[in-house]
Scaffold this motif. Structure first.
Motif, PDB file in Angstrom:
ATOM      1  N   VAL A   5       0.840  -1.204   0.000  1.00  0.00           N
ATOM      2  CA  VAL A   5       0.000   0.000   0.000  1.00  0.00           C
ATOM      3  C   VAL A   5       0.870   1.248   0.000  1.00  0.00           C
ATOM      4  CG1 VAL A   5      -1.667   1.349   1.341  1.00  0.00           C
ATOM      5  CG2 VAL A   5      -1.983  -1.121   1.079  1.00  0.00           C
ATOM      6  N   LEU A   6       1.879   1.281   0.856  1.00  0.00           N
ATOM      7  CA  LEU A   6       2.737   2.470   0.941  1.00  0.00           C
ATOM      8  C   LEU A   6       3.536   2.677  -0.339  1.00  0.00           C
ATOM      9  CD1 LEU A   6       3.914   2.141   4.639  1.00  0.00           C
ATOM     10  CD2 LEU A   6       2.176   3.677   3.705  1.00  0.00           C
ATOM     11  N   GLU A   7       4.023   1.601  -0.920  1.00  0.00           N
ATOM     12  CA  GLU A   7       4.760   1.723  -2.192  1.00  0.00           C
ATOM     13  C   GLU A   7       3.838   2.203  -3.314  1.00  0.00           C
ATOM     14  OE1 GLU A   7       7.960   1.734  -2.836  1.00  0.00           O
ATOM     15  OE2 GLU A   7       8.376   1.355  -0.724  1.00  0.00           O
ATOM     16  N   TRP A   8       2.588   1.733  -3.319  1.00  0.00           N
ATOM     17  CA  TRP A   8       1.616   2.172  -4.328  1.00  0.00           C
ATOM     18  C   TRP A   8       1.374   3.677  -4.208  1.00  0.00           C
ATOM     19  CZ3 TRP A   8      -3.243   4.383  -4.007  1.00  0.00           C
ATOM     20  CH2 TRP A   8      -3.963   4.448  -5.206  1.00  0.00           C
ATOM     21  N   ILE A   9       1.176   4.146  -2.963  1.00  0.00           N
ATOM     22  CA  ILE A   9       0.950   5.578  -2.742  1.00  0.00           C
ATOM     23  C   ILE A   9       2.148   6.382  -3.223  1.00  0.00           C
ATOM     24  CG2 ILE A   9       0.699   7.371  -0.964  1.00  0.00           C
ATOM     25  CD1 ILE A   9      -0.953   5.280   0.644  1.00  0.00           C
ATOM     26  N   ARG A  10       3.341   5.953  -2.843  1.00  0.00           N
ATOM     27  CA  ARG A  10       4.557   6.663  -3.287  1.00  0.00           C
ATOM     28  C   ARG A  10       4.656   6.680  -4.806  1.00  0.00           C
ATOM     29  NH1 ARG A  10       7.762   5.385   1.471  1.00  0.00           N
ATOM     30  NH2 ARG A  10       7.985   7.405   2.451  1.00  0.00           N
ATOM     31  N   GLY A  11       4.339   5.548  -5.428  1.00  0.00           N
ATOM     32  CA  GLY A  11       4.391   5.461  -6.893  1.00  0.00           C
ATOM     33  C   GLY A  11       3.451   6.443  -7.566  1.00  0.00           C
ATOM     34  N   LYS A  12       2.253   6.609  -7.023  1.00  0.00           N
ATOM     35  CA  LYS A  12       1.280   7.545  -7.596  1.00  0.00           C
ATOM     36  C   LYS A  12       1.796   8.976  -7.554  1.00  0.00           C
ATOM     37  CE  LYS A  12      -1.908   4.955  -9.064  1.00  0.00           C
ATOM     38  NZ  LYS A  12      -2.052   4.853 -10.506  1.00  0.00           N
ATOM     39  N   PHE A  13       2.425   9.361  -6.458  1.00  0.00           N
ATOM     40  CA  PHE A  13       2.947  10.720  -6.365  1.00  0.00           C
ATOM     41  C   PHE A  13       4.193  10.905  -7.220  1.00  0.00           C
ATOM     42  CE2 PHE A  13       0.210  10.848  -2.616  1.00  0.00           C
ATOM     43  CZ  PHE A  13      -0.426  12.055  -2.844  1.00  0.00           C
ATOM     44  N   SER A  14       5.015   9.872  -7.337  1.00  0.00           N
ATOM     45  CA  SER A  14       6.233  10.008  -8.143  1.00  0.00           C
ATOM     46  C   SER A  14       5.900  10.136  -9.628  1.00  0.00           C
ATOM     47  CB  SER A  14       7.187   8.846  -7.892  1.00  0.00           C
ATOM     48  OG  SER A  14       6.661   7.654  -8.421  1.00  0.00           O
ATOM     49  N   GLU A  15       4.754   9.586 -10.061  1.00  0.00           N
ATOM     50  CA  GLU A  15       4.324   9.752 -11.456  1.00  0.00           C
ATOM     51  C   GLU A  15       4.142  11.223 -11.796  1.00  0.00           C
ATOM     52  OE1 GLU A  15       0.702   7.566 -11.971  1.00  0.00           O
ATOM     53  OE2 GLU A  15       1.668   5.626 -11.594  1.00  0.00           O
ATOM     54  N   HIS A  16       3.814  12.012 -10.782  1.00  0.00           N
ATOM     55  CA  HIS A  16       3.580  13.444 -10.972  1.00  0.00           C
ATOM     56  C   HIS A  16       4.760  14.268 -10.470  1.00  0.00           C
ATOM     57  CE1 HIS A  16      -0.509  12.477 -12.098  1.00  0.00           C
ATOM     58  NE2 HIS A  16      -0.583  11.710 -11.019  1.00  0.00           N
ATOM     59  N   GLU A  17       5.892  13.597 -10.280  1.00  0.00           N
ATOM     60  CA  GLU A  17       7.124  14.238  -9.816  1.00  0.00           C
ATOM     61  C   GLU A  17       6.895  15.052  -8.550  1.00  0.00           C
ATOM     62  OE1 GLU A  17       9.024  16.295 -13.033  1.00  0.00           O
ATOM     63  OE2 GLU A  17       8.935  14.525 -14.308  1.00  0.00           O
ATOM     64  N   ARG A  18       6.131  14.466  -7.625  1.00  0.00           N
ATOM     65  CA  ARG A  18       5.870  15.113  -6.350  1.00  0.00           C
ATOM     66  C   ARG A  18       6.265  14.160  -5.240  1.00  0.00           C
ATOM     67  NH1 ARG A  18       0.226  17.518  -5.624  1.00  0.00           N
ATOM     68  NH2 ARG A  18       1.358  18.538  -3.970  1.00  0.00           N
ATOM     69  N   SER A  19       6.837  14.706  -4.214  1.00  0.00           N
ATOM     70  CA  SER A  19       7.182  13.923  -3.038  1.00  0.00           C
ATOM     71  C   SER A  19       6.561  14.610  -1.830  1.00  0.00           C
ATOM     72  CB  SER A  19       8.698  13.854  -2.876  1.00  0.00           C
ATOM     73  OG  SER A  19       9.018  13.175  -1.703  1.00  0.00           O
ATOM     74  N   ILE A  20       5.681  13.908  -1.161  1.00  0.00           N
ATOM     75  CA  ILE A  20       5.066  14.470   0.032  1.00  0.00           C
ATOM     76  C   ILE A  20       5.200  13.454   1.161  1.00  0.00           C
ATOM     77  CG2 ILE A  20       3.420  15.864  -1.282  1.00  0.00           C
ATOM     78  CD1 ILE A  20       1.285  13.797  -0.482  1.00  0.00           C
ATOM     79  N   PRO A  21       5.254  13.939   2.409  1.00  0.00           N
ATOM     80  CA  PRO A  21       5.299  12.994   3.516  1.00  0.00           C
ATOM     81  C   PRO A  21       3.983  12.229   3.617  1.00  0.00           C
ATOM     82  CG  PRO A  21       5.335  15.269   4.314  1.00  0.00           C
ATOM     83  CD  PRO A  21       5.319  15.319   2.825  1.00  0.00           C
ATOM     84  N   ILE A  22       4.061  10.981   4.012  1.00  0.00           N
ATOM     85  CA  ILE A  22       2.879  10.145   4.172  1.00  0.00           C
ATOM     86  C   ILE A  22       2.724   9.840   5.655  1.00  0.00           C
ATOM     87  CG2 ILE A  22       1.809   7.931   3.617  1.00  0.00           C
ATOM     88  CD1 ILE A  22       3.563   7.913   1.074  1.00  0.00           C
ATOM     89  N   ALA A  23       1.515   9.991   6.161  1.00  0.00           N
ATOM     90  CA  ALA A  23       1.212   9.681   7.558  1.00  0.00           C
ATOM     91  C   ALA A  23       0.221   8.527   7.597  1.00  0.00           C
ATOM     92  CB  ALA A  23       0.621  10.892   8.265  1.00  0.00           C
ATOM     93  N   ILE A  24       0.387   7.666   8.580  1.00  0.00           N
ATOM     94  CA  ILE A  24      -0.555   6.581   8.804  1.00  0.00           C
ATOM     95  C   ILE A  24      -1.384   6.985  10.018  1.00  0.00           C
ATOM     96  CG2 ILE A  24      -0.820   4.160   9.420  1.00  0.00           C
ATOM     97  CD1 ILE A  24       1.936   3.677   8.157  1.00  0.00           C
ATOM     98  N   THR A  25      -2.696   7.078   9.845  1.00  0.00           N
ATOM     99  CA  THR A  25      -3.546   7.497  10.955  1.00  0.00           C
ATOM    100  C   THR A  25      -4.548   6.400  11.303  1.00  0.00           C
ATOM    101  OG1 THR A  25      -5.179   8.531   9.521  1.00  0.00           O
ATOM    102  CG2 THR A  25      -3.355   9.918  10.286  1.00  0.00           C
TER     103      THR A  25
END
Length: 186
Positions: A5-25
């Motif tokens: 799940v975390l790798e999928w989320i990172r992959g989606k943002f990297s497609e748009h050349e964006r890096s944002i912090p991810i929080a698990i709540t």
């Protein structure tokens, strides 16, 4: 699963050349469903595994749900009577050992068994904390230690120190689904 799940989320943002912090709540792991995990060690093991995976993927914030068990959801770190559950002990031990001084160094790839994560001190390169568990059958590992980092110290999933002879023979250890901590250079 959390890895994917975390790798999928990172992959989606990297497609748009964006890096944002991810929080698990509101993350929680059920305990004490009828017949499941009456001693709480499974919940404690899962707390450890999920936190380690999240830390290795550079999570900046992990919010546990919930602090205390209630009648419906048995996901709290505290029992109904406010005593510490094994999961609370695992959470406290892990967050006490891996603080801002430590950073993820290597290991833990999904699909390998045992999964072996190494966190290293930014202040003292000899200090390391390994967290190891098996996703499959138990395996026996030999733990090597260099002379300059001293004797390794072994801890259970809930942070109790394990003396040699209790699952640790010399530096031959049996790795099961319950995480084991090995501290080097302390």
């Amino acid at each position: 699963f959390l890895d994917d799940v975390l790798e999928w989320i990172r992959g989606k943002f990297s497609e748009h050349e964006r890096s944002i912090p991810i929080a698990i709540t509101e993350y929680g792991i059920r305990n004490r469903d009828s017949g499941y995990d009456p001693g709480g060690i499974e919940q404690a093991s899962e707390v450890c595994k999920k936190l380690i995976v999240a830390l290795s993927l550079d999570m900046k914030l992990i919010v546990w749900y919930s602090l205390k068990d209630d009648d419906m959801d048995k996901v709290g770190l505290l029992n109904d009577d406010n005593s510490w559950s094994p999961a609370a002990k695992a959470f406290a031990f892990l967050t006490g050992k891996i603080g801002p001084e430590f950073e993820y160094e290597s290991g833990g790839q999904e699909g390998t068994s045992p999964r072996r994560f190494v966190f290293a001190s930014r202040l003292d390169p000899r200090r390391k904390l390994e967290v190891i568990w098996s996703d499959g059958k138990p395996v026996t590992l030999s733990i090597d230690d260099t002379a300059d980092s001293g004797e390794p110290v072994f801890y259970s999933a809930t942070g109790e120190r394990i003396e040699q002879g209790k699952g640790v023979s010399g530096y031959e250890i049996e790795i099961t689904s319950v995480p084991l901590y090995i501290e080097h250079g302390s």
